[in-house]
Design a protein around this motif. Structure first.
Motif, PDB file in Angstrom:
ATOM      1  N   THR A   1       0.773  -1.101   0.059  1.00 32.40           N
ATOM      2  CA  THR A   1      -0.098  -0.158  -0.136  1.00 32.40           C
ATOM      3  C   THR A   1       0.805   1.267  -0.142  1.00 32.40           C
ATOM      4  O   THR A   1       0.319   2.522  -0.158  1.00 32.40           O
ATOM      5  CB  THR A   1      -1.049   0.000   1.145  1.00 32.40           C
ATOM      6  OG1 THR A   1      -0.230   0.148   2.466  1.00 32.40           O
ATOM      7  CG2 THR A   1      -1.726  -1.359   1.228  1.00 32.40           C
ATOM      8  N   GLY A   2       2.067   1.220   0.140  1.00 31.89           N
ATOM      9  CA  GLY A   2       2.891   2.358   0.355  1.00 31.89           C
ATOM     10  C   GLY A   2       2.792   3.028   1.889  1.00 31.89           C
ATOM     11  O   GLY A   2       3.276   4.083   1.997  1.00 31.89           O
ATOM     12  N   GLU A   3       1.898   2.527   2.476  1.00 30.94           N
ATOM     13  CA  GLU A   3       1.883   3.029   4.044  1.00 30.94           C
ATOM     14  C   GLU A   3       1.938   2.124   5.079  1.00 30.94           C
ATOM     15  O   GLU A   3       1.884   0.683   4.816  1.00 30.94           O
ATOM     16  CB  GLU A   3       0.349   3.683   3.887  1.00 30.94           C
ATOM     17  CG  GLU A   3       0.368   4.724   3.118  1.00 30.94           C
ATOM     18  CD  GLU A   3      -1.236   5.317   3.161  1.00 30.94           C
ATOM     19  OE1 GLU A   3      -2.051   4.957   3.973  1.00 30.94           O
ATOM     20  OE2 GLU A   3      -1.544   6.103   2.363  1.00 30.94           O
ATOM     21  N   LEU A   4       2.024   2.531   6.474  1.00 30.57           N
ATOM     22  CA  LEU A   4       1.766   1.240   7.491  1.00 30.57           C
ATOM     23  C   LEU A   4       0.600   0.875   7.851  1.00 30.57           C
ATOM     24  O   LEU A   4      -0.340   1.703   7.422  1.00 30.57           O
ATOM     25  CB  LEU A   4       2.530   2.186   8.728  1.00 30.57           C
ATOM     26  CG  LEU A   4       3.994   2.465   8.451  1.00 30.57           C
ATOM     27  CD1 LEU A   4       4.464   3.341  10.034  1.00 30.57           C
ATOM     28  CD2 LEU A   4       4.873   1.157   8.626  1.00 30.57           C
ATOM     29  N   PRO A   5       0.397  -0.014   8.349  1.00 31.59           N
ATOM     30  CA  PRO A   5      -1.010  -0.675   8.551  1.00 31.59           C
ATOM     31  C   PRO A   5      -1.747   0.287   9.402  1.00 31.59           C
ATOM     32  O   PRO A   5      -1.063   1.411  10.063  1.00 31.59           O
ATOM     33  CB  PRO A   5      -0.750  -1.923   9.687  1.00 31.59           C
ATOM     34  CG  PRO A   5       0.579  -2.127   9.180  1.00 31.59           C
ATOM     35  CD  PRO A   5       1.584  -1.068   8.989  1.00 31.59           C
ATOM     36  N   PHE A   6      -2.917   0.469   9.141  1.00 28.01           N
ATOM     37  CA  PHE A   6      -3.945   1.331  10.295  1.00 28.01           C
ATOM     38  C   PHE A   6      -3.588   1.284  11.666  1.00 28.01           C
ATOM     39  O   PHE A   6      -3.200  -0.007  12.241  1.00 28.01           O
ATOM     40  CB  PHE A   6      -5.219   0.908   9.911  1.00 28.01           C
ATOM     41  CG  PHE A   6      -6.250   1.751  10.801  1.00 28.01           C
ATOM     42  CD1 PHE A   6      -6.236   3.185  10.490  1.00 28.01           C
ATOM     43  CD2 PHE A   6      -7.099   1.172  11.631  1.00 28.01           C
ATOM     44  CE1 PHE A   6      -7.039   3.963  11.104  1.00 28.01           C
ATOM     45  CE2 PHE A   6      -7.920   2.029  12.501  1.00 28.01           C
ATOM     46  CZ  PHE A   6      -8.191   3.362  12.432  1.00 28.01           C
ATOM     47  N   LYS A   7      -3.472   2.384  12.457  1.00 25.54           N
ATOM     48  CA  LYS A   7      -2.687   2.263  13.802  1.00 25.54           C
ATOM     49  C   LYS A   7      -3.560   1.429  14.725  1.00 25.54           C
ATOM     50  O   LYS A   7      -2.951   0.874  15.522  1.00 25.54           O
ATOM     51  CB  LYS A   7      -2.811   3.699  14.149  1.00 25.54           C
ATOM     52  CG  LYS A   7      -1.797   4.502  13.407  1.00 25.54           C
ATOM     53  CD  LYS A   7      -1.624   6.072  14.481  1.00 25.54           C
ATOM     54  CE  LYS A   7      -0.740   6.775  13.638  1.00 25.54           C
ATOM     55  NZ  LYS A   7      -0.691   8.303  14.511  1.00 25.54           N
ATOM     56  N   ARG A   8      -4.818   1.234  14.351  1.00 31.91           N
ATOM     57  CA  ARG A   8      -5.629   0.465  15.548  1.00 31.91           C
ATOM     58  C   ARG A   8      -5.855  -0.842  14.909  1.00 31.91           C
ATOM     59  O   ARG A   8      -6.599  -1.921  15.410  1.00 31.91           O
ATOM     60  CB  ARG A   8      -7.128   0.902  15.503  1.00 31.91           C
ATOM     61  CG  ARG A   8      -6.952   2.375  16.690  1.00 31.91           C
ATOM     62  CD  ARG A   8      -8.171   2.712  17.275  1.00 31.91           C
ATOM     63  NE  ARG A   8      -9.309   2.867  16.308  1.00 31.91           N
ATOM     64  CZ  ARG A   8      -9.548   3.902  15.597  1.00 31.91           C
ATOM     65  NH1 ARG A   8      -8.758   5.145  15.842  1.00 31.91           N
ATOM     66  NH2 ARG A   8     -10.628   4.140  14.870  1.00 31.91           N
ATOM     67  N   THR A   9      -5.081  -1.549  13.843  1.00 27.12           N
ATOM     68  CA  THR A   9      -5.137  -2.819  13.566  1.00 27.12           C
ATOM     69  C   THR A   9      -4.483  -3.890  14.666  1.00 27.12           C
ATOM     70  O   THR A   9      -3.518  -3.470  15.311  1.00 27.12           O
ATOM     71  CB  THR A   9      -4.235  -3.116  12.229  1.00 27.12           C
ATOM     72  OG1 THR A   9      -4.595  -2.111  11.217  1.00 27.12           O
ATOM     73  CG2 THR A   9      -4.026  -4.499  11.828  1.00 27.12           C
ATOM     74  N   PRO A  10      -5.505  -4.856  14.935  1.00 32.36           N
ATOM     75  CA  PRO A  10      -4.789  -5.594  16.181  1.00 32.36           C
ATOM     76  C   PRO A  10      -3.848  -6.485  15.972  1.00 32.36           C
ATOM     77  O   PRO A  10      -3.471  -6.618  14.478  1.00 32.36           O
ATOM     78  CB  PRO A  10      -6.100  -6.755  15.951  1.00 32.36           C
ATOM     79  CG  PRO A  10      -7.156  -5.819  15.670  1.00 32.36           C
ATOM     80  CD  PRO A  10      -6.700  -5.095  14.412  1.00 32.36           C
ATOM     81  N   ILE A  11      -2.710  -6.365  16.623  1.00 31.50           N
ATOM     82  CA  ILE A  11      -1.528  -7.190  16.526  1.00 31.50           C
ATOM     83  C   ILE A  11      -0.453  -6.529  16.022  1.00 31.50           C
ATOM     84  O   ILE A  11       0.738  -6.543  16.515  1.00 31.50           O
ATOM     85  CB  ILE A  11      -1.805  -8.733  15.939  1.00 31.50           C
ATOM     86  CG1 ILE A  11      -2.613  -9.612  16.985  1.00 31.50           C
ATOM     87  CG2 ILE A  11      -0.344  -9.193  15.887  1.00 31.50           C
ATOM     88  CD1 ILE A  11      -2.939 -10.882  16.341  1.00 31.50           C
ATOM     89  N   TYR A  12      -0.490  -6.023  14.691  1.00 27.06           N
ATOM     90  CA  TYR A  12       0.482  -5.329  13.974  1.00 27.06           C
ATOM     91  C   TYR A  12       0.402  -3.889  13.655  1.00 27.06           C
ATOM     92  O   TYR A  12       1.127  -3.176  12.839  1.00 27.06           O
ATOM     93  CB  TYR A  12       0.954  -6.200  12.715  1.00 27.06           C
ATOM     94  CG  TYR A  12      -0.188  -6.363  11.695  1.00 27.06           C
ATOM     95  CD1 TYR A  12      -0.088  -5.532  10.612  1.00 27.06           C
ATOM     96  CD2 TYR A  12      -1.176  -7.613  11.765  1.00 27.06           C
ATOM     97  CE1 TYR A  12      -1.311  -5.816   9.749  1.00 27.06           C
ATOM     98  CE2 TYR A  12      -2.093  -7.728  10.744  1.00 27.06           C
ATOM     99  CZ  TYR A  12      -2.220  -7.052   9.895  1.00 27.06           C
ATOM    100  OH  TYR A  12      -2.912  -7.138   8.889  1.00 27.06           O
ATOM    101  N   GLY A  13      -0.939  -3.022  14.203  1.00 26.18           N
ATOM    102  CA  GLY A  13      -0.930  -2.035  13.973  1.00 26.18           C
ATOM    103  C   GLY A  13      -0.059  -1.188  15.067  1.00 26.18           C
ATOM    104  O   GLY A  13       0.146  -1.846  16.121  1.00 26.18           O
ATOM    105  N   ASP A  14       0.026   0.191  14.888  1.00 21.53           N
ATOM    106  CA  ASP A  14       1.078   0.814  15.706  1.00 21.53           C
ATOM    107  C   ASP A  14       0.930   0.852  17.108  1.00 21.53           C
ATOM    108  O   ASP A  14       1.259   0.885  18.274  1.00 21.53           O
ATOM    109  CB  ASP A  14       1.408   2.266  15.029  1.00 21.53           C
ATOM    110  CG  ASP A  14       2.355   3.168  16.042  1.00 21.53           C
ATOM    111  OD1 ASP A  14       3.515   2.542  16.091  1.00 21.53           O
ATOM    112  OD2 ASP A  14       2.089   4.181  16.485  1.00 21.53           O
ATOM    113  N   ARG A  15      -0.635   1.067  17.522  1.00 19.68           N
ATOM    114  CA  ARG A  15      -1.251   1.153  18.595  1.00 19.68           C
ATOM    115  C   ARG A  15      -1.558  -0.260  19.354  1.00 19.68           C
ATOM    116  O   ARG A  15      -2.196  -0.486  20.482  1.00 19.68           O
ATOM    117  CB  ARG A  15      -2.407   1.893  18.762  1.00 19.68           C
ATOM    118  CG  ARG A  15      -2.167   3.538  18.566  1.00 19.68           C
ATOM    119  CD  ARG A  15      -3.449   4.255  18.401  1.00 19.68           C
ATOM    120  NE  ARG A  15      -4.121   4.222  19.810  1.00 19.68           N
ATOM    121  CZ  ARG A  15      -5.305   4.537  19.979  1.00 19.68           C
ATOM    122  NH1 ARG A  15      -5.892   5.320  18.927  1.00 19.68           N
ATOM    123  NH2 ARG A  15      -6.041   4.243  21.081  1.00 19.68           N
TER     124      ARG A  15
END
Length: 375
Positions: free
Chosen positions: A346-360
């Motif tokens: 996607t050219g971007e990091l995973p959505f921040k609130r993605t379970p397990i591998y999101g930033d948060r």
């Protein structure tokens, strides 16, 4: 007389209070019993998930580009392929072959020129590619011919049991199964006698809702093949519209039919698309109900709203106590792989609130443990 009525009322009140206490105690016992029912009812499911030696057929090279606004390049294919290897996934899809030339074919040429080991590579191919007057035709078979061209020995044949262009009265399940059997023979004669073959019920849920007998006939045919002619197993998918209870009973029905016919070692691989927020839970429900593995990308990127990915699935198994998958796959790297493949795709990091591998996701590593602390 007045004294008698007073005493009588007091006795009635006392009896009433005693009865109320008894009712409350009974209600409390019933409540606790019902609240603890989860300890008994899913015990078999928890045990199944805890002990499951889950088969992972990685789909990161294909699923993550379906309906994506970012096209894959040879460089991105190469980067994803490296992530797959780091995860320890032995089997993976390299391409879905059609009459069009796809970027995956150019990537395959690179892998072949570098003498890459393709012994675990799978290709997608349609069971039939042309329908004339309601009848599927044996030719062309471009997908399988391309598997032969690139030396891809393992195949997932995809088909539909409710395709509007097919007359299933004329092309009934007996004819479909014969068609399928001829494809198996072709694969073993032209690719490898040891080819791993899967068949994917592409419209699994819709067919079981409307024409369940069709699914039964195909499953029974596959399960009753002579042991030396049996394929690796069955794959199925849901587009995210079915609820967990439906997928549970449908998975159990297929698994039981396979076992009834003596095909206990047949793989049953599930693929769940996301649509209503139930994807990962439904995926686990299928695995607890008889599915033996998944075909999925390491991250959730994919068609529509994505799908139940292998990173989330495997780490859920681990948190339930599964040690088998930890020995089979490099589970410590899964989170990093899911992040990397998302970024590549996607050219971007995973959505921040993605379970397990999101930033948060790590914000909740200890849950709300502080709320249970006592002074």
């Amino acid at each position: 007389l007045q004294h008698y009525f007073i005493q009588s009322n007091l006795r009635n009140q006392s009896n009433s209070m005693a009865k109320t206490r008894m009712n409350e105690e009974s209600d409390l016992n019933n409540f606790i019993k019902e609240a603890n029912a989860y300890r008994r009812k899913p015990k078999k499911k928890f045990k199944k998930l805890k002990q499951l030696d889950m088969f992972v057929l990685d789909n990161s090279l294909r699923e993550t580009t379906v309906a994506s606004v970012y096209a894959h390049t040879i460089a991105s294919k190469r980067a994803i392929h490296n992530e797959i290897k780091k995860c320890g996934f032995q089997y993976y899809f390299v391409e879905s072959f059609t009459s069009d030339t796809r970027i995956g074919e150019l990537f395959l040429e690179e892998l072949i020129s570098q003498k890459e080991d393709l012994s675990g590579a799978f290709g997608f191919a349609d069971l039939w590619e042309k329908v004339v007057d309601g009848i599927p035709q044996p030719e062309p078979q471009v997908g399988l011919e391309k598997c032969k061209k690139f030396g891809i020995n393992h195949v997932m044949l995809e088909f539909d049991l409710m395709y509007h262009k097919i007359d299933y009265n004329r092309f009934n399940m007996k004819k479909l199964c014969k068609f399928m059997e001829d494809r198996f023979k072709w694969i073993r004669a032209n690719l490898s006698p040891e080819s791993l073959i899967l068949v994917n019920f592409r419209d699994f849920s819709s067919t079981l809702e409307n024409e369940p007998a069709r699914v039964w006939e195909v499953v029974r045919f596959l399960a009753t093949l002579p042991p030396q002619e049996r394929i690796l197993g069955i794959a199925y998918e849901d587009l995210g519209k079915s609820i967990m209870d439906q997928m549970e009973v449908w998975t159990k029905a297929v698994r039981k039919e396979m076992d009834r016919c003596g095909w206990e070692d047949g793989q049953l691989l599930v693929h769940i698309h996301e649509q209503w927020g139930l994807g990962n839970a439904t995926n686990l429900e299928c695995l607890a109900s008889g599915a033996t593995g998944i075909w999925a990308g390491v991250c959730s990127e994919g068609a529509a709203l994505g799908h139940a990915d292998s990173c989330t699935t495997l780490l859920n198994l681990i948190r339930l106590g599964n040690t088998v998958v930890q020995e089979r796959y490099n589970c410590k790297y899964l989170r990093e792989a899911a992040i990397n493949v998302t970024k590549i795709t996607t050219g971007e990091l995973p959505f921040k609130r993605t379970p397990i591998y999101g930033d948060r996701a790590l914000d909740m590593v200890f849950g709300f443990i502080h709320s249970a602390m006592k002074d």
